[in-house]
Design a protein around this motif. Structure first.
Motif, mmCIF file in Angstrom:
data_model
loop_
_atom_site.group_PDB
_atom_site.id
_atom_site.type_symbol
_atom_site.label_atom_id
_atom_site.label_comp_id
_atom_site.label_asym_id
_atom_site.label_seq_id
_atom_site.Cartn_x
_atom_site.Cartn_y
_atom_site.Cartn_z
ATOM 1 N N VAL A 63 26.042 25.460 6.019
ATOM 2 C CA VAL A 63 26.632 25.206 4.705
ATOM 3 C C VAL A 63 28.075 25.708 4.609
ATOM 4 N N ALA A 64 28.511 26.539 5.535
ATOM 5 C CA ALA A 64 29.871 27.077 5.517
ATOM 6 C C ALA A 64 30.746 26.325 6.526
ATOM 7 N N PRO A 65 31.658 25.456 6.056
ATOM 8 C CA PRO A 65 32.500 24.684 6.970
ATOM 9 C C PRO A 65 33.310 25.552 7.942
ATOM 10 N N ALA A 66 33.789 26.700 7.479
ATOM 11 C CA ALA A 66 34.568 27.572 8.371
ATOM 12 C C ALA A 66 33.679 28.100 9.500
ATOM 13 N N TRP A 67 32.427 28.402 9.197
ATOM 14 C CA TRP A 67 31.499 28.862 10.238
ATOM 15 C C TRP A 67 31.290 27.759 11.260
ATOM 16 N N PHE A 68 31.113 26.519 10.818
ATOM 17 C CA PHE A 68 30.875 25.401 11.723
ATOM 18 C C PHE A 68 32.054 25.241 12.688
ATOM 19 N N ALA A 69 33.266 25.333 12.201
ATOM 20 C CA ALA A 69 34.450 25.215 13.063
ATOM 21 C C ALA A 69 34.517 26.368 14.064
ATOM 22 N N ARG A 70 34.294 27.589 13.606
ATOM 23 C CA ARG A 70 34.313 28.755 14.504
ATOM 24 C C ARG A 70 33.210 28.657 15.556
ATOM 25 N N GLU A 71 32.037 28.217 15.127
ATOM 26 C CA GLU A 71 30.901 28.126 16.040
ATOM 27 C C GLU A 71 31.147 27.079 17.128
ATOM 28 N N GLN A 72 31.813 25.991 16.788
ATOM 29 C CA GLN A 72 32.175 25.002 17.805
ATOM 30 C C GLN A 72 33.059 25.645 18.874
ATOM 31 N N GLY A 73 34.027 26.444 18.443
ATOM 32 C CA GLY A 73 34.900 27.129 19.391
ATOM 33 C C GLY A 73 34.149 28.108 20.265
ATOM 34 N N ARG A 74 33.224 28.855 19.663
ATOM 35 C CA ARG A 74 32.425 29.820 20.419
ATOM 36 C C ARG A 74 31.563 29.115 21.461
ATOM 37 N N VAL A 75 30.895 28.041 21.044
ATOM 38 C CA VAL A 75 30.034 27.287 21.963
ATOM 39 C C VAL A 75 30.876 26.647 23.063
ATOM 40 N N HIS A 76 32.018 26.074 22.701
ATOM 41 C CA HIS A 76 32.875 25.445 23.709
ATOM 42 C C HIS A 76 33.318 26.445 24.770
ATOM 43 N N GLY A 77 33.680 27.638 24.338
ATOM 44 C CA GLY A 77 34.087 28.676 25.287
ATOM 45 C C GLY A 77 32.958 29.139 26.184
ATOM 46 N N ARG A 78 31.746 29.187 25.641
ATOM 47 C CA ARG A 78 30.600 29.654 26.402
ATOM 48 C C ARG A 78 30.138 28.634 27.444
ATOM 49 N N ILE A 79 30.170 27.353 27.121
ATOM 50 C CA ILE A 79 29.628 26.353 28.053
ATOM 51 C C ILE A 79 30.677 25.818 29.020
ATOM 52 N N ASN A 80 31.947 26.020 28.736
ATOM 53 C CA ASN A 80 33.000 25.513 29.607
ATOM 54 C C ASN A 80 33.751 26.666 30.257
ATOM 55 N N THR A 81 33.053 27.449 31.044
ATOM 56 C CA THR A 81 33.703 28.587 31.684
ATOM 57 C C THR A 81 34.515 28.159 32.899
ATOM 58 N N VAL A 82 34.095 27.123 33.596
ATOM 59 C CA VAL A 82 34.818 26.631 34.768
ATOM 60 C C VAL A 82 35.484 25.296 34.470
ATOM 61 N N TRP A 83 34.760 24.393 33.818
ATOM 62 C CA TRP A 83 35.264 23.062 33.485
ATOM 63 C C TRP A 83 36.348 23.185 32.413
ATOM 64 N N PRO A 84 37.491 22.505 32.553
ATOM 65 C CA PRO A 84 38.562 22.600 31.546
ATOM 66 C C PRO A 84 38.119 22.074 30.176
ATOM 67 N N ARG A 85 38.360 22.839 29.142
ATOM 68 C CA ARG A 85 37.975 22.426 27.788
ATOM 69 C C ARG A 85 38.620 21.106 27.392
ATOM 70 N N ALA A 86 39.818 20.852 27.859
ATOM 71 C CA ALA A 86 40.523 19.617 27.512
ATOM 72 C C ALA A 86 39.781 18.374 28.001
ATOM 73 N N LEU A 87 38.872 18.542 28.965
ATOM 74 C CA LEU A 87 38.099 17.412 29.479
ATOM 75 C C LEU A 87 36.740 17.286 28.796
#
Length: 178
Positions: free
Chosen positions: A37-61
């Motif tokens: 329900v909190a849009p700011a949380w959703f945006a932050r959580e996307q960043g957290r998840v992206h950083g966690r799953i893309n440790t080797v693979w470039p985020r830009a891809l």
């Protein structure tokens, strides 16, 4: 959960995968779902998840199928739901019975689908199935859109950004049905 009413949009041009993983996690875990329900949380959580799953693979891809499987498994791990990925079988998926995909969605377990034209480029989330109709969360718009099993198989998707399905990420306990 009224997913369509939330209008959950990916935060940038390469975060469709993390947005799909977060929404999948929310569908699998009621405690995690309350945070949506909190849009700011959703945006932050996307960043957290992206950083966690893309440790080797470039985020830009973007997010790889393996990364998506890890992300959804981590989100749903509290409920014992590991996820795996598989290719969409056959030319344009015509030979793919999609029985495992449909079975997962019938059990209220979302299925991520990587779509593209010539190359895979965008993640969407199959959240509901009714007969031949599929309802898919499309993160660039934040909408839940309708397509059909036939459109997935024929490589004629509309409304999901690209025409062809390449990969599905689904619960590990469901066998692939070609």
């Amino acid at each position: 959960m009224k997913l369509a009413a939330l209008r959950l949009r990916q935060r940038d041009g390469v975060s469709c995968g993390p947005a799909v993983a977060v929404v999948a996690g929310a569908l699998l875990d009621p405690a995690y779902r309350r945070e949506l329900v909190a849009p700011a949380w959703f945006a932050r959580e996307q960043g957290r998840v992206h950083g966690r799953i893309n440790t080797v693979w470039p985020r830009a891809l973007g997010t790889t199928p393996m990364g998506m499987a890890r992300a959804i498994s981590a989100q749903g791990a509290g409920r014992g739901m590991p996820y795996r990925w598989r290719l969409c079988h056959g030319l344009w998926g015509r030979r793919d019975a999609m029985a495992d995909v449909l079975a997962a969605v019938a059990q209220e377990r979302p299925v991520a689908m990587l779509v593209g034209n010539v190359i895979p480029r965008h993640w969407v989330l199959i959240v509901e199935a009714s007969g031949e109709r599929l309802r898919c969360y499309e993160p660039s718009s934040g909408e839940v859109r309708t397509t059909s099993v036939g459109a997935v198989r024929a490589g004629r998707l509309t409304g999901l950004g690209f025409r062809r399905a390449f990969t599905f990420v689904l619960p590990s306990d469901l066998n692939s049905n070609v």
